[in-house]
Design a protein around this motif. Structure first.
Motif, PDB file in Angstrom:
ATOM      1  N   VAL A  28      27.750  36.201  50.951  1.00  0.00           N
ATOM      2  CA  VAL A  28      27.523  35.978  49.524  1.00  0.00           C
ATOM      3  C   VAL A  28      27.464  37.303  48.781  1.00  0.00           C
ATOM      4  O   VAL A  28      28.012  37.436  47.680  1.00  0.00           O
ATOM      5  CB  VAL A  28      26.239  35.152  49.314  1.00  0.00           C
ATOM      6  N   GLU A  29      26.819  38.302  49.359  1.00  0.00           N
ATOM      7  CA  GLU A  29      26.772  39.616  48.730  1.00  0.00           C
ATOM      8  C   GLU A  29      28.181  40.192  48.572  1.00  0.00           C
ATOM      9  O   GLU A  29      28.514  40.782  47.531  1.00  0.00           O
ATOM     10  CB  GLU A  29      25.903  40.568  49.557  1.00  0.00           C
ATOM     11  N   THR A  30      29.019  40.027  49.598  1.00  0.00           N
ATOM     12  CA  THR A  30      30.390  40.520  49.534  1.00  0.00           C
ATOM     13  C   THR A  30      31.164  39.806  48.436  1.00  0.00           C
ATOM     14  O   THR A  30      31.904  40.437  47.658  1.00  0.00           O
ATOM     15  CB  THR A  30      31.097  40.327  50.889  1.00  0.00           C
ATOM     16  N   CYS A  31      31.025  38.489  48.348  1.00  0.00           N
ATOM     17  CA  CYS A  31      31.684  37.728  47.281  1.00  0.00           C
ATOM     18  C   CYS A  31      31.209  38.191  45.910  1.00  0.00           C
ATOM     19  O   CYS A  31      32.020  38.403  44.995  1.00  0.00           O
ATOM     20  CB  CYS A  31      31.403  36.240  47.448  1.00  0.00           C
ATOM     21  N   ALA A  32      29.890  38.336  45.772  1.00  0.00           N
ATOM     22  CA  ALA A  32      29.327  38.718  44.480  1.00  0.00           C
ATOM     23  C   ALA A  32      29.837  40.081  44.036  1.00  0.00           C
ATOM     24  O   ALA A  32      30.142  40.287  42.849  1.00  0.00           O
ATOM     25  CB  ALA A  32      27.803  38.718  44.554  1.00  0.00           C
ATOM     26  N   ALA A  33      29.946  41.007  44.961  1.00  0.00           N
ATOM     27  CA  ALA A  33      30.441  42.342  44.614  1.00  0.00           C
ATOM     28  C   ALA A  33      31.874  42.283  44.115  1.00  0.00           C
ATOM     29  O   ALA A  33      32.240  42.956  43.136  1.00  0.00           O
ATOM     30  CB  ALA A  33      30.332  43.263  45.830  1.00  0.00           C
ATOM     31  N   ARG A  34      32.703  41.471  44.755  1.00  0.00           N
ATOM     32  CA  ARG A  34      34.100  41.348  44.326  1.00  0.00           C
ATOM     33  C   ARG A  34      34.199  40.643  42.976  1.00  0.00           C
ATOM     34  O   ARG A  34      35.022  41.005  42.132  1.00  0.00           O
ATOM     35  CB  ARG A  34      34.915  40.621  45.388  1.00  0.00           C
ATOM     36  N   ALA A  37      33.073  43.060  40.244  1.00  0.00           N
ATOM     37  CA  ALA A  37      34.113  44.059  39.976  1.00  0.00           C
ATOM     38  C   ALA A  37      35.258  43.486  39.161  1.00  0.00           C
ATOM     39  O   ALA A  37      35.962  44.219  38.450  1.00  0.00           O
ATOM     40  CB  ALA A  37      34.638  44.630  41.297  1.00  0.00           C
ATOM     41  N   ALA A  38      35.454  42.159  39.244  1.00  0.00           N
ATOM     42  CA  ALA A  38      36.535  41.503  38.514  1.00  0.00           C
ATOM     43  C   ALA A  38      36.091  40.976  37.152  1.00  0.00           C
ATOM     44  O   ALA A  38      36.849  40.260  36.483  1.00  0.00           O
ATOM     45  CB  ALA A  38      37.101  40.360  39.351  1.00  0.00           C
ATOM     46  N   ALA A 251      42.376  33.488  45.396  1.00  0.00           N
ATOM     47  CA  ALA A 251      43.080  32.626  44.448  1.00  0.00           C
ATOM     48  C   ALA A 251      42.376  32.608  43.098  1.00  0.00           C
ATOM     49  O   ALA A 251      43.020  32.665  42.044  1.00  0.00           O
ATOM     50  CB  ALA A 251      43.196  31.213  45.023  1.00  0.00           C
ATOM     51  N   LEU A 252      41.057  32.516  43.114  1.00  0.00           N
ATOM     52  CA  LEU A 252      40.306  32.493  41.852  1.00  0.00           C
ATOM     53  C   LEU A 252      40.468  33.808  41.094  1.00  0.00           C
ATOM     54  O   LEU A 252      40.668  33.809  39.876  1.00  0.00           O
ATOM     55  CB  LEU A 252      38.832  32.217  42.121  1.00  0.00           C
ATOM     56  N   LEU A 253      40.388  34.919  41.803  1.00  0.00           N
ATOM     57  CA  LEU A 253      40.509  36.222  41.160  1.00  0.00           C
ATOM     58  C   LEU A 253      41.918  36.458  40.609  1.00  0.00           C
ATOM     59  O   LEU A 253      42.100  37.274  39.698  1.00  0.00           O
ATOM     60  CB  LEU A 253      40.137  37.337  42.142  1.00  0.00           C
ATOM     61  N   ALA A 254      42.901  35.745  41.160  1.00  0.00           N
ATOM     62  CA  ALA A 254      44.278  35.881  40.674  1.00  0.00           C
ATOM     63  C   ALA A 254      44.576  34.946  39.510  1.00  0.00           C
ATOM     64  O   ALA A 254      45.661  34.998  38.938  1.00  0.00           O
ATOM     65  CB  ALA A 254      45.259  35.598  41.812  1.00  0.00           C
ATOM     66  N   THR A 255      43.609  34.090  39.156  1.00  0.00           N
ATOM     67  CA  THR A 255      43.791  33.115  38.078  1.00  0.00           C
ATOM     68  C   THR A 255      43.263  33.712  36.778  1.00  0.00           C
ATOM     69  O   THR A 255      42.078  34.012  36.670  1.00  0.00           O
ATOM     70  CB  THR A 255      43.053  31.811  38.420  1.00  0.00           C
ATOM     71  N   GLU A 256      44.112  33.855  35.797  1.00  0.00           N
ATOM     72  CA  GLU A 256      43.739  34.577  34.575  1.00  0.00           C
ATOM     73  C   GLU A 256      43.220  33.663  33.466  1.00  0.00           C
ATOM     74  O   GLU A 256      42.071  33.759  33.061  1.00  0.00           O
ATOM     75  CB  GLU A 256      44.925  35.407  34.078  1.00  0.00           C
TER      76      GLU A 256
END
Length: 434
Positions: A28-34, A37-38, A251-256
Motif C-alpha cells: 500500500v505504501e508503494t502504491c500510495a507513493a506512485r 507522484a502522479a 492502467a489507472l495512471l495511464a488514464t487521463e
C-alpha cells in the motif's frame, strides 16, 4: 521470441514494485507513493470529502488496503463505474504475538501459516522480516513500517541422511513443531525475547521496551529477475497477486480524462477469505462508492442506476499449463504463458465470470489488440476463488475474473510471462477508457 522493449520495461518496473512491497502494508505504501507522484491526493475516511470531475484521489484503510480513483467527466448515473480489484496479501508465514523461544541453545521464532503457501519452498531461503510495528509514544502509540533487507532468518532442511524418503514422499513440515524460523544462537546474558526485539528496535530507532505489537511476515530477500533465452519470463515472490496490482495501477495512471469514474481497489486478506474490515468482504468499496455518489449529488435512485451500469474486473493470477504435469489440467483449457490474459470461469461461482462478462472482456482485449485465453479447473480438483464473487454479490454488479498465467502459484518463488504483463496492462487500460 520477440519481446518488445516496452514489455521488458514494464516487467522490470513490476519487479521493482514487488521488491519494494514485502508485506501488504509496504504494498500500500508503494502504491500510495506512485499515486502521489502522479498527482493523486490522499483522502481520509474520517474527514468530509469534496469531489470534482477529473479529480484524482486515493484512500487507505487499515494500512493494508487502498482504493484509488479518478472522478469521470460525465455523471456516474449515465456511465456507471469501471472498477478493477486485486489483493495486496500473499500466502506465507506470519510471526506469532510472542514468537521467540530458546530451543536448546538456538533462538527460533514461532509462526502461523497464513493462507495456503507451498511450505516446502520456504526451506533454505534467505528470509527476513517485513510488516508493521506499533511503538509506544507519549500520547499513545504510532504504527511504523519495518523491513530487513539482509537475511535474518532461515528454515534449514533436515539432511537427507535423516530423512531418507524425502524424494519419494515429498518435503513436509509439521506446522507447529517444524516451521519455527531460526534467528540466532542464544546468549547467557540475553533472553530470547530480548534478542528478537533488539534488531527491530534498532531498525526503528526506539527502545526495545517500546515495541507494543506487530504484524510481521517472513519474506524472501532474493530480488525478482527476468529469465529465459529471450528474457521472456519473470521470477519473483508475490506475483500472486502484486503483479495484478501493478497492472491495474499502471492502467489507472495511464488514464487521463475518462468519461466514467475509474477505480482500483486493492484489498488485504484475500488469501484467508476476505472477511475483515480491510478485506473485499468488508464495506470499504461500498462505503467509497456511497461517498462518491453523495459527493457528486446522486440520490438513491441514481445510485442504483450507477451500479446497474458498472463493470468490475477481478484481476488475480491464473494457472498456466505446466508441461511436466499435463494431467493436472482440464482438456481444452490449457492456458499458455505469454499467450494473453486469461478469463477464468467456474459453474459453481468460484469465479464471478458469466458468458456476458466474458464476452465483454474479450471485446476489451480485441480493442487493446491483445490475445486472450479461457480457463476452467479440472472437475475432480477443488477450485480456488477470488474477490470477484464477493464484490459482485455485495454490490450487485456485472463482474469478470481474469488473470495473467503463471507457474508455481503460492510458492515463495513464482514465475510468469513478460508479454502477459504487457497484455494485461493494455487490456485493463482499455477497460478504463471503454
Amino acid at each position: 521470441m520477440n519481446i518488445p522493449a516496452i514489455a521488458h520495461a514494464q516487467a522490470r518496473d513490476m519487479l521493482q514494485f514487488i521488491d519494494a512491497s514485502p508485506s501488504p502494508w509496504h504494498a500500500v505504501e508503494t502504491c500510495a507513493a506512485r499515486l502521489q507522484a502522479a498527482g493523486f491526493s490522499r483522502l481520509e475516511e474520517t474527514e468530509r470529502w469534496t469531489l470534482a470531475a477529473g479529480s484524482r484521489h486515493y484512500v487507505v484503510r487499515g494500512g493494508s488496503s487502498i482504493i484509488a480513483f479518478i472522478v469521470g467527466s460525465r455523471p456516474a448515473a449515465d456511465t456507471g463505474l469501471r472498477l478493477i480489484g486485486a489483493h495486496t496479501d500473499s500466502p506465507g508465514l506470519r510471526l506469532k504475538p510472542k514468537p521467540a523461544e530458546d530451543a536448546a541453545g538456538m533462538i527460533r521464532l514461532g509462526v502461523e501459516v497464513y493462507g495456503g503457501p507451498i511450505l516446502a519452498t520456504f526451506a533454505d531461503r534467505d528470509l527476513a522480516l517485513a510488516g508493521r510495528v506499533n511503538v509506544r509514544m507519549a500520547d499513545g502509540f504510532e504504527s511504523r513500517l519495518v523491513r530487513f533487507d539482509e537475511p535474518l532468518l532461515r528454515l534449514p532442511n533436515l539432511a537427507i541422511h535423516m530423512n531418507r524418503e524425502v524424494n519419494e514422499n515429498g518435503l513436509k513440515f509439521n506446522k507447529q513443531t517444524e516451521l519455527p524460523l531460526l534467528l540466532g544462537v542464544s546468549q547467557e546474558d540475553s533472553k530470547a525475547e530480548a534478542r528478537f526485539r533488539q534488531p527491530i528496535a534498532e531498525a526503528l530507532g526506539v527502545d526495545a521496551g517500546d515495541l507494543l505489537t506487530w504484524e510481521l511476515n517472513a519474506y524472501d530477500t532474493q530480488k525478482g529477475t527476468l529469465w529465459g533465452v529471450d528474457r521472456e519470463f519473470v521470477a519473483d515472490s508475490q506475483l500472486d497477486n502484486l503483479a495484478s496490482c501493478h497492472a491495474a495501477l499502471s492502467a489507472l495512471l495511464a488514464t487521463e480524462t475518462p468519461a466514467a469514474t475509474c477505480l482500483c481497489a486493492f484489498f488485504d486478506h484475500e488469501e484467508v477469505g476476505s472477511e475483515s474490515a480491510t478485506g473485499a468482504g468488508g464495506s470499504f468499496v461500498a462505503d467509497l462508492i456511497a461517498r462518491l455518489a453523495a459527493g457528486t449529488g446522486l440520490d438513491a435512485e441514481d445510485q442504483r442506476r450507477v451500479l446497474a451500469k458498472s463493470f468490475f474486473i477481478s484481476a488475480d493470477m491464473a494457472h498456466a499449463w505446466h508441461p511436466n504435469f499435463p494431467a493436472a489440467y482440464e482438456p481444452c483449457h490449457r492456458v499458455l504463458v505469454n499467450a494473453g490474459p486469461v478469463i477464468k470461469s467456474n459453474a459453481n461461482q468460484r469465479y464471478s465470470t458469466s458468458a456476458d462478462s466474458a464476452a465483454r472482456f474479450m471485446a476489451l482485449c480485441e480493442k487493446a489488440g491483445v490475445p486472450c485465453q479461457q480457463y476452467a479447473h479440472r472437475t475432480d480438483l477443488g477450485c480456488g476463488s477470488t474477490i470477484g464473487p464477493i464484490v459482485a454479490s455485495r454490490l450487485g454488479i456485472a463482474s469478470v475474473d481474469v488473470g495473467s498465467p503463471m507457474w508455481a502459484m503460492h510458492s515463495i518463488r513464482e514465475s510468469a510471462g513478460v508479454l502477459d504483463h504487457n497484455y494485461m496492462i493494455a487490456a485493463l487500460t482499455a477497460a478504463f477508457t471503454e
